[in-house]
Design an enzyme around this catalytic site. Structure first.
Site, PDB file in Angstrom:
ATOM      1  N   TRP A  30     -20.961  81.781  -2.843  1.00 28.41           N
ATOM      2  CA  TRP A  30     -19.574  81.806  -3.283  1.00 28.41           C
ATOM      3  C   TRP A  30     -19.509  81.294  -4.739  1.00 28.41           C
ATOM      4  O   TRP A  30     -20.158  80.312  -5.086  1.00 28.41           O
ATOM      5  CB  TRP A  30     -18.706  80.920  -2.365  1.00 28.41           C
ATOM      6  CG  TRP A  30     -17.307  80.812  -2.899  1.00 28.41           C
ATOM      7  CD1 TRP A  30     -16.322  81.748  -2.801  1.00 28.41           C
ATOM      8  CD2 TRP A  30     -16.770  79.733  -3.649  1.00 28.41           C
ATOM      9  NE1 TRP A  30     -15.194  81.321  -3.454  1.00 28.41           N
ATOM     10  CE2 TRP A  30     -15.438  80.077  -3.987  1.00 28.41           C
ATOM     11  CE3 TRP A  30     -17.274  78.504  -4.091  1.00 28.41           C
ATOM     12  CZ2 TRP A  30     -14.599  79.243  -4.727  1.00 28.41           C
ATOM     13  CZ3 TRP A  30     -16.442  77.674  -4.835  1.00 28.41           C
ATOM     14  CH2 TRP A  30     -15.127  78.048  -5.139  1.00 28.41           C
ATOM     15  N   ASP A  47      -0.134  86.290  -5.595  1.00 30.07           N
ATOM     16  CA  ASP A  47      -1.282  85.988  -4.736  1.00 30.07           C
ATOM     17  C   ASP A  47      -0.816  85.184  -3.516  1.00 30.07           C
ATOM     18  O   ASP A  47       0.355  85.222  -3.124  1.00 30.07           O
ATOM     19  CB  ASP A  47      -2.356  85.255  -5.566  1.00 30.07           C
ATOM     20  CG  ASP A  47      -3.763  85.459  -5.041  1.00 30.07           C
ATOM     21  OD1 ASP A  47      -4.135  84.775  -4.065  1.00 30.07           O
ATOM     22  OD2 ASP A  47      -4.496  86.307  -5.578  1.00 30.07           O
ATOM     23  N   ASP A  48      -1.702  84.440  -2.944  1.00 27.96           N
ATOM     24  CA  ASP A  48      -1.477  83.672  -1.714  1.00 27.96           C
ATOM     25  C   ASP A  48      -0.230  82.777  -1.830  1.00 27.96           C
ATOM     26  O   ASP A  48       0.111  82.310  -2.915  1.00 27.96           O
ATOM     27  CB  ASP A  48      -2.722  82.788  -1.517  1.00 27.96           C
ATOM     28  CG  ASP A  48      -2.889  82.322  -0.095  1.00 27.96           C
ATOM     29  OD1 ASP A  48      -1.950  82.461   0.690  1.00 27.96           O
ATOM     30  OD2 ASP A  48      -3.976  81.805   0.206  1.00 27.96           O
ATOM     31  N   ARG A  73     -12.073  77.066   6.270  1.00 25.35           N
ATOM     32  CA  ARG A  73     -10.819  77.044   5.499  1.00 25.35           C
ATOM     33  C   ARG A  73      -9.635  77.001   6.471  1.00 25.35           C
ATOM     34  O   ARG A  73      -8.630  77.677   6.277  1.00 25.35           O
ATOM     35  CB  ARG A  73     -10.713  78.257   4.576  1.00 25.35           C
ATOM     36  CG  ARG A  73      -9.862  78.003   3.347  1.00 25.35           C
ATOM     37  CD  ARG A  73      -9.519  79.293   2.612  1.00 25.35           C
ATOM     38  NE  ARG A  73      -8.879  79.001   1.325  1.00 25.35           N
ATOM     39  CZ  ARG A  73      -8.082  79.824   0.690  1.00 25.35           C
ATOM     40  NH1 ARG A  73      -7.811  81.017   1.177  1.00 25.35           N
ATOM     41  NH2 ARG A  73      -7.550  79.489  -0.455  1.00 25.35           N
ATOM     42  N   LYS A  87      -3.861  93.199  -2.726  1.00 29.28           N
ATOM     43  CA  LYS A  87      -5.144  92.512  -2.873  1.00 29.28           C
ATOM     44  C   LYS A  87      -5.514  92.054  -1.467  1.00 29.28           C
ATOM     45  O   LYS A  87      -4.864  91.164  -0.911  1.00 29.28           O
ATOM     46  CB  LYS A  87      -4.999  91.327  -3.826  1.00 29.28           C
ATOM     47  CG  LYS A  87      -6.245  90.458  -3.890  1.00 29.28           C
ATOM     48  CD  LYS A  87      -6.106  89.350  -4.913  1.00 29.28           C
ATOM     49  CE  LYS A  87      -7.223  88.338  -4.783  1.00 29.28           C
ATOM     50  NZ  LYS A  87      -7.089  87.247  -5.746  1.00 29.28           N
ATOM     51  N   TRP A  88      -6.522  92.675  -0.884  1.00 25.89           N
ATOM     52  CA  TRP A  88      -6.894  92.461   0.529  1.00 25.89           C
ATOM     53  C   TRP A  88      -8.030  91.447   0.555  1.00 25.89           C
ATOM     54  O   TRP A  88      -9.155  91.763   0.227  1.00 25.89           O
ATOM     55  CB  TRP A  88      -7.320  93.795   1.132  1.00 25.89           C
ATOM     56  CG  TRP A  88      -7.623  93.804   2.584  1.00 25.89           C
ATOM     57  CD1 TRP A  88      -8.517  93.026   3.253  1.00 25.89           C
ATOM     58  CD2 TRP A  88      -7.042  94.670   3.574  1.00 25.89           C
ATOM     59  NE1 TRP A  88      -8.526  93.337   4.588  1.00 25.89           N
ATOM     60  CE2 TRP A  88      -7.639  94.346   4.816  1.00 25.89           C
ATOM     61  CE3 TRP A  88      -6.083  95.688   3.538  1.00 25.89           C
ATOM     62  CZ2 TRP A  88      -7.307  95.013   5.997  1.00 25.89           C
ATOM     63  CZ3 TRP A  88      -5.764  96.350   4.719  1.00 25.89           C
ATOM     64  CH2 TRP A  88      -6.364  96.005   5.933  1.00 25.89           C
ATOM     65  N   ASP A  89      -7.682  90.231   0.972  1.00 19.34           N
ATOM     66  CA  ASP A  89      -8.641  89.127   0.913  1.00 19.34           C
ATOM     67  C   ASP A  89      -9.268  88.900   2.296  1.00 19.34           C
ATOM     68  O   ASP A  89      -8.740  89.375   3.329  1.00 19.34           O
ATOM     69  CB  ASP A  89      -7.900  87.868   0.433  1.00 19.34           C
ATOM     70  CG  ASP A  89      -8.807  86.882  -0.287  1.00 19.34           C
ATOM     71  OD1 ASP A  89     -10.033  87.004  -0.179  1.00 19.34           O
ATOM     72  OD2 ASP A  89      -8.260  85.964  -0.939  1.00 19.34           O
ATOM     73  N   CYS A 105     -11.343  92.021  -1.743  1.00 21.84           N
ATOM     74  CA  CYS A 105     -11.706  90.681  -2.191  1.00 21.84           C
ATOM     75  C   CYS A 105     -12.168  89.934  -0.951  1.00 21.84           C
ATOM     76  O   CYS A 105     -11.608  90.117   0.125  1.00 21.84           O
ATOM     77  CB  CYS A 105     -10.469  90.017  -2.788  1.00 21.84           C
ATOM     78  SG  CYS A 105     -10.682  88.264  -3.143  1.00 21.84           S
ATOM     79  N   ASP A 113     -14.956  84.470  -7.429  1.00 22.03           N
ATOM     80  CA  ASP A 113     -13.890  83.503  -7.707  1.00 22.03           C
ATOM     81  C   ASP A 113     -14.213  82.684  -8.947  1.00 22.03           C
ATOM     82  O   ASP A 113     -13.380  81.904  -9.401  1.00 22.03           O
ATOM     83  CB  ASP A 113     -13.719  82.551  -6.512  1.00 22.03           C
ATOM     84  CG  ASP A 113     -12.743  83.119  -5.493  1.00 22.03           C
ATOM     85  OD1 ASP A 113     -12.094  84.143  -5.781  1.00 22.03           O
ATOM     86  OD2 ASP A 113     -12.625  82.530  -4.399  1.00 22.03           O
TER      87      ASP A 113
HETATM   88  C1  DGJ Z   1      -9.746  83.813  -2.486  1.00 26.64           C
HETATM   89  C2  DGJ Z   1      -9.595  84.800  -3.602  1.00 26.64           C
HETATM   90  O1  DGJ Z   1     -10.841  85.194  -4.075  1.00 26.64           O
HETATM   91  C3  DGJ Z   1      -8.736  84.179  -4.695  1.00 26.64           C
HETATM   92  O2  DGJ Z   1      -8.660  85.039  -5.798  1.00 26.64           O
HETATM   93  C4  DGJ Z   1      -7.384  83.892  -4.116  1.00 26.64           C
HETATM   94  O3  DGJ Z   1      -6.766  85.084  -3.754  1.00 26.64           O
HETATM   95  C5  DGJ Z   1      -7.512  82.974  -2.924  1.00 26.64           C
HETATM   96  N1  DGJ Z   1      -8.443  83.482  -1.959  1.00 26.64           N
HETATM   97  C6  DGJ Z   1      -6.183  82.772  -2.257  1.00 26.64           C
HETATM   98  O4  DGJ Z   1      -6.268  82.059  -1.097  1.00 26.64           O
END
Ligand code: DGJ
Length: 733
Positions: free
Chosen positions: A191, A359-360, A436, A469-471, A519, A541
């Site tokens: 990471w 974002d989040d 997390r 943005k699909w995380d 993502c 990140d």
């Molecule tokens: C991980 C992503 O890689 C970040 O860019 C961001 O969106 C965070 N998650 C949000 O929790």
């Protein structure tokens, strides 16, 4: 004279790189040609399908003798071990990596796959293999692409009445030409430190890279390249390369067998794997793509880049260069709200951003990472009027709107988990390991799949959203599926990913204008499987500009700048390093430029500099996104013993040759040493180029220079001081 000219034109109009399949039925041989590569297979005297050739494109009349099974070398090396098989079942004394291993109800666990028939349909060859007694058919598919890529995948079919359990299923095995002196390259990471390139000699034994995590992973990417240690460089020499198109657990095994056969097998990871085929059922493996070039590692990646753009991405063959994104994450974290995001949107639009992404933090009780995942309703405290006012404002400012989601996850502190605790992956009566503070939803279940599709469909239908943005922020720890029939639970490894692809595909069909970024806490889910359904990826990140140089360098070995999103963020960064704004912008310009800095904290000067760099980027964006990438000087860690300043340079040349762009970075100055000349590649030696550096003082040479000089002597740049940088635009006159 005229006749000769006419003949030449006819000859030139037959594209040398056309993909063709030549069958030689009397020898049961097939020659597959694509781009610079030929690949030949044949059925030997014992009805085994074996590899005969993988390498430079053969002359049209080149012909191989009929395939012969290699003899037993000793009582320890039976023919299945000495013969380079295309797709080996485990049986008859195969001690190397099998492509397929099954377990039959009658207790038999071996398979001997022999040729049954073959069929050519356009650029696709299907060869069917069969075991003499077991009711298992194996259909091998070979699909050629004009970029010089061969895709191989396999469909395994149970033609009997009893179920057959598959314990191991690869997409394909590729055999390298028998030789020694090979080296291989692979990408590893962690990471915030993905895409680290390694190269090492191939020596006797077995090595593998893999993911057991349920997704592609930060730790290794399913890509490889093989060269010859004495010959292969970035700019020349043979390269055999490949990539698996799968977003779940995978394994790539590279063997240098006791008999010096180098073979590469990739597919589903056999770890914890099992898939049962009832009567008539089939299992299809992911595609394993491969190519060959004599043009070194640089050309291998350019072939992969073109292939990604022209054959894989959802909008292939001509995906539009990515819009410039603003993303709120590093600026506001979970603390997103209507007025704050509107203020950022004003500033983003003023510097030339084209897409504004929240974002989040916008949904449920999501004030930190302990709660809310799974509750995809807008948080009423943060957005009392819903998302509409922000979206309208973003549109009025001339941008489109994007939103972050993490559809496959759930926090324990969420209404979704309280209502459906059984939807999270788990083993009965075992702890659920949180990462997390979240668990993974079991997307293999139909009810979970329906829920995920419906909430996303509703979100995109109810709001004018251009982009998701699909995380995906954790890996699997308890991959249990207790509602699956007995014995089928391990199919979760396959069915989860099939359902993920299906959701993405249906969502895109229903909302054709929607674009999606893959993502996974950075670059944890980047592969040619997910890229069929997503337009871009978030490679890491880690947004520190210096770290990014090597991250992005590794990334481009396997994937194209078109999809490589990179943001300019604030300094000092997480790792306490401060780099100038220009250095940060020029690093992010290597791919799809974005901004993630807190623009409220930018001075007027910084906003003006951002505006002008974004305007410049727009003039070079098509070349960066669709051009040919040359990694001129790969980033190296600062070296106090170096006898020159520490440079790093990349160059992009537009497909039509009209523009070239050089990005140059000096990350550590040494006293009295000047920046080494940047020797360019891929230009027309007979053309003249007009040279425009970012700042006039950064270049002191002639304004108009011959391509032959630029590729011979190079471009003399005047970069000075730590973290100096420039962009030079060359326009063909
Ligand atoms: C991980 C992503 O890689 C970040 O860019 C961001 O969106 C965070 N998650 C949000 O929790």
């Amino acid at each position: 004279m005229h006749r000769i000219a006419a003949l030449l034109i006819v000859a030139m109009s037959i594209p040398a790189a056309a993909q063709t399949i030549r069958s030689t039925p009397e020898k049961l041989q097939w020659t597959l040609n694509a781009g610079e590569m030929s690949y030949v297979i044949g059925v030997n005297d014992q009805k085994m399908l074996q590899s005969l050739y993988w390498g430079p494109r053969l002359a049209p009349n080149a012909s191989f003798p009929p395939a012969q099974a290699h003899p037993e070398r000793a009582s320890f090396d039976p023919p299945v071990a000495t013969t380079p098989l295309e797709y080996a079942g485990w049986g008859a004394g195969l001690f190397t990596e099998p492509a397929l291993k099954v377990d039959s109800p009658d207790g038999n666990r071996t398979l001997i796959l022999l040729y049954q028939d073959a069929r050519v349909t356009g650029p696709q060859l299907e060869v069917t293999l069969k075991d003499a007694t077991e009711p298992v058919l194996v259909h091998l598919f070979y699909q050629l692409y004009p970029q010089g890529i061969l895709a191989r995948w396999t469909r395994i079919e149970n033609t009997g009445a009893q179920p057959v359990r598959i314990e191991q299923a690869a997409s394909a095995t590729f055999n390298l030409p028998p030789a020694t002196g090979y080296e291989w390259s692979w990408l590893s990471g962690q990471w915030a430190g993905e895409w680290q390139l390694h190269t090492a000699p191939i020596q006797a034994g077995t090595q593998s890279i893999e993911s057991r995590r349920g997704s592609t992973s930060h730790q290794a990417n399913p890509w490889f390249s093989v060269g010859r240690s004495a010959e292969t460089t970035e700019t020349s020499g043979p390269v055999w390369f490949g990539e698996l198109g799968w977003s779940g657990s995978w394994r790539l095994t590279l063997e240098d067998t006791a008999l010096n056969l180098v073979r590469i097998t990739a597919g589903f990871n056999p770890f914890d794997f099992s898939y049962t085929l009832a009567r008539g059922e089939t299992l299809q493996t992911p595609p394993f793509y491969a190519g060959y070039t004599a043009g070194g590692r640089g050309e291998a990646s350019r072939i992969l880049h073109r292939f990604l753009l022209e054959a894989i991405l959802p909008s292939h063959p001509d995906p539009r260069p990515r819009p410039i994104i603003y993303n709120s994450w590093e600026a506001t974290g979970f603390n997103v709200n209507e007025s704050g995001q509107m203020a950022l949107a004003e500033k983003a639009a003023a510097i030339g951003v084209e897409r504004f992404v929240i974002d989040d933090g916008w949904f449920g009780a999501r004030n930190d990472d302990h709660a809310g995942l799974g509750d995809w309703n807008v948080n009423p405290q943060k957005f009392p009027h819903g998302l509409k006012p922000v979206i309208d404002r973003v549109h009025a400012l001339g941008m489109d709107f994007g939103l972050w989601v993490e559809p496959e996850m759930v926090n324990l502190d969420s209404d979704l988990y309280r209502a459906h605790p059984d939807w999270a992956m788990h083993f009965p009566n075992r702890q659920r390991t949180e990462q997390r503070n979240q668990l993974v939803l079991n997307l293999a279940r139909q009810d979970v799949k329906d829920y995920v599709f419906h909430f996303l469909d509703e979100l995109v239908t109810d709001n004018d959203i251009a982009f998701l943005k699909w995380d995906y922020n954790r890996n699997w720890s308890e991959p249990g599926w207790d509602t699956a029939p007995d014995g089928d639970q391990k199919e979760i490894y396959v069915r989860y990913i099939q359902n993920l692809y299906d959701i993405l595909s249906r969502l895109r069909q229903k909302h054709p204008k929607l674009e999606i970024e893959s993502c996974s806490g950075g670059g944890g889910r980047v592969d040619l499987g997910i890229l069929r359904y997503t337009d871009e990826v978030w490679p890491s990140d880690n947004t520190d500009a210096l770290d990014r140089l090597s991250i992005q360098d590794g990334f481009t070995h396997a994937y194209a700048p078109q999809i490589m999103v990179a943001w300019v963020t604030d300094v000092p960064n997480y790792n306490s390093r401060s780099t100038p704004l220009q250095f940060r912008f020029l690093t992010a310009m290597q791919g799809a430029l974005g901004v993630g800095a807190n623009l409220n904290k930018f001075s007027e000067n910084e906003l003006a500099e951002s505006r002008s760099l974004i305007a410049l980027y727009k003039t070079i964006r098509p070349t960066i996104a669709h051009g040919r990438l040359y990694r001129l000087t790969e980033p190296a860690p600062p070296n106090p013993a170096a006898d020159a300043a520490q440079p790093s340079n990349v160059e992009y040349v537009a497909q039509d040759g009209s523009q070239a762009v050089v990005l140059a970075y000096l990350h550590s100055q040494r006293f009295g040493l000047s920046y080494p000349a940047v020797v360019l590649r891929g230009l027309d030696p007979n053309a003249t180029y007009t040279i425009k550096p970012l700042h006039p003082s950064q270049y002191t040479g002639e304004l108009n220079v011959s391509g032959s000089i630029l590729m011979g002597q190079g471009l003399a740049l005047n970069l000075q001081g730590d973290y100096d940088s420039t962009v030079v635009v060359l326009t063909r006159r």
